[in-house]
Design a protein around this motif. Structure first.
Motif, PDB file in Angstrom:
ATOM      1  N   LEU A  35     -17.212 -23.392   3.858  1.00  0.00           N
ATOM      2  CA  LEU A  35     -17.428 -23.753   2.173  1.00  0.00           C
ATOM      3  C   LEU A  35     -18.104 -25.135   1.849  1.00  0.00           C
ATOM      4  O   LEU A  35     -19.040 -25.302   1.221  1.00  0.00           O
ATOM      5  CB  LEU A  35     -16.238 -23.683   1.421  1.00  0.00           C
ATOM      6  N   HIS A  55      -7.111 -20.001  -2.820  1.00  0.00           N
ATOM      7  CA  HIS A  55      -8.585 -19.859  -3.273  1.00  0.00           C
ATOM      8  C   HIS A  55      -8.732 -18.659  -3.889  1.00  0.00           C
ATOM      9  O   HIS A  55      -8.086 -17.420  -3.727  1.00  0.00           O
ATOM     10  CB  HIS A  55      -9.525 -20.059  -1.735  1.00  0.00           C
ATOM     11  N   GLN A  85      -8.033 -21.049   1.922  1.00  0.00           N
ATOM     12  CA  GLN A  85      -8.949 -22.118   2.725  1.00  0.00           C
ATOM     13  C   GLN A  85      -7.979 -23.048   3.262  1.00  0.00           C
ATOM     14  O   GLN A  85      -6.866 -23.426   3.027  1.00  0.00           O
ATOM     15  CB  GLN A  85      -9.746 -22.883   1.319  1.00  0.00           C
ATOM     16  N   LEU A 116     -13.032 -20.976   4.426  1.00  0.00           N
ATOM     17  CA  LEU A 116     -12.377 -19.901   3.439  1.00  0.00           C
ATOM     18  C   LEU A 116     -12.280 -18.757   4.152  1.00  0.00           C
ATOM     19  O   LEU A 116     -13.193 -18.144   5.156  1.00  0.00           O
ATOM     20  CB  LEU A 116     -13.429 -19.223   2.195  1.00  0.00           C
ATOM     21  N   SER A 155     -19.692 -16.362  -0.356  1.00  0.00           N
ATOM     22  CA  SER A 155     -18.617 -16.673  -1.215  1.00  0.00           C
ATOM     23  C   SER A 155     -19.359 -16.936  -2.546  1.00  0.00           C
ATOM     24  O   SER A 155     -18.453 -17.435  -3.209  1.00  0.00           O
ATOM     25  CB  SER A 155     -17.916 -17.645  -0.321  1.00  0.00           C
ATOM     26  N   ARG A 195     -21.879 -29.115  -0.313  1.00  0.00           N
ATOM     27  CA  ARG A 195     -21.086 -27.885  -0.600  1.00  0.00           C
ATOM     28  C   ARG A 195     -22.204 -26.681  -0.249  1.00  0.00           C
ATOM     29  O   ARG A 195     -23.331 -26.863  -0.748  1.00  0.00           O
ATOM     30  CB  ARG A 195     -20.627 -27.802  -1.913  1.00  0.00           C
TER      31      ARG A 195
END
Length: 283
Positions: A98, A126, A131, A153, A162, A240
């Motif tokens: 992630l 999550h 996570q 994750l 995701s 991210r």
């Protein structure tokens, strides 16, 4: 999570064997707590040929200083060993990367022996599963010089992206990159990360992707290579990961500089959906 014991390794774990173990035994894993093991290896020496190959595939110049993302490659076998141990609660294959945050406190030189330490912490809920954080530290002459936190994750249910419909990127790109269909295999040859989602369309489809996808840490490294010559000796870079980079692909790269902070985005050049968003700040 208390750290209870450290296991010293005198050689690099064999990734071929570990990935085979992950495929054969990993899908039966389940649990509700993280192991307290710390894996450590001292006296890690950089192979100049390997560093050169890494720089080439990621777009960095050839210098005596390590790219800020390179210690991640050095520590990756320790991370995989930890995630394939019997007491690790989640399968390695199918885990989704992630986010990643790296702090470099001083430049690392290729001729300096490094001590590496890895452990996991902070298992939490999550919306799509659970996570946790993989924490990696690098020491030179006993001093902490580099730290990475990768958030993973483990989805409940089917694997795949995701993403939940991220906002589109509207700013103008500074560059357009044509990412070839073999970049996953080329990066895997250097990094050792042979997750099947990166290697071939057929194996990627088994995990819900229409085509092979680029490694997240390759996309981060490729973005940082575009900043070479403009960054301080010490800084933190956090990204991210949003939507996968399907291979081949045409990606747009945009940056903004305000005061002592850079922000950057890598996004699909056609749809403007973000692949990653990042910031570079003082440590």
């Amino acid at each position: 999570m208390p750290i209870t014991h450290t296991r010293e390794l005198d050689s690099t774990p064999n990734l071929t064997m570990l990935f085979g173990k992950a495929v054969l035994t990993g899908f039966s894993k389940h649990g509700d707590s993280l192991p307290s093991t710390v894996y450590s290896r001292d006296g890690v020496v950089v192979d100049p040929a390997h560093l050169s190959a890494y720089n080439k595939v990621c777009g960095f110049r050839l210098t005596d200083e390590l790219p800020i993302t390179y210690p991640h490659i050095l520590s990756f076998p320790l991370q995989v060993k930890l995630m394939t141990d019997a007491d690790f609660p989640f399968p390695l294959v199918g885990s989704v990367h992630l986010a990643n945050r790296i702090t470099q406190l001083q430049p690392l030189r290729a001729d300096a022996p490094i001590r590496l330490r890895v452990h996991v912490e902070d298992l939490r809920a999550h919306p799509k599963g659970h996570q946790f954080d993989m924490v990696t530290e690098a020491f030179v002459a006993g001093n902490l010089v580099w730290q990475s936190v990768s958030t993973y994750l483990r989805r409940n249910g089917s694997s795949g992206s995701s993403s939940t419909g991220p906002e589109l990127i509207t700013r103008q790109p500074r560059a357009i990159w044509h990412i070839p269909d073999d970049i996953g295999r080329r990066y895997a040859d250097v990094a050792g990360d042979r997750n099947p989602i990166h290697l071939h369309p057929l194996t990627a489809k088994l995990f819900g992707f229409p085509r092979a996808i680029a490694h997240g840490m390759w996309t981060k490294a490729r973005c940082l290579a575009a900043f070479e010559g403009r960054l301080p000796e010490a800084y933190t870079v956090e990204v991210r990961f949003k939507t996968p980079v399907l291979l081949p692909s045409k990606a747009a790269f945009a940056t903004t500089h305000t005061a002592d902070t850079w922000t950057f985005d890598l996004f699909n050049a056609r749809t403007t959906k973000p692949h990653l968003t990042g910031t570079i700040t003082p440590p």
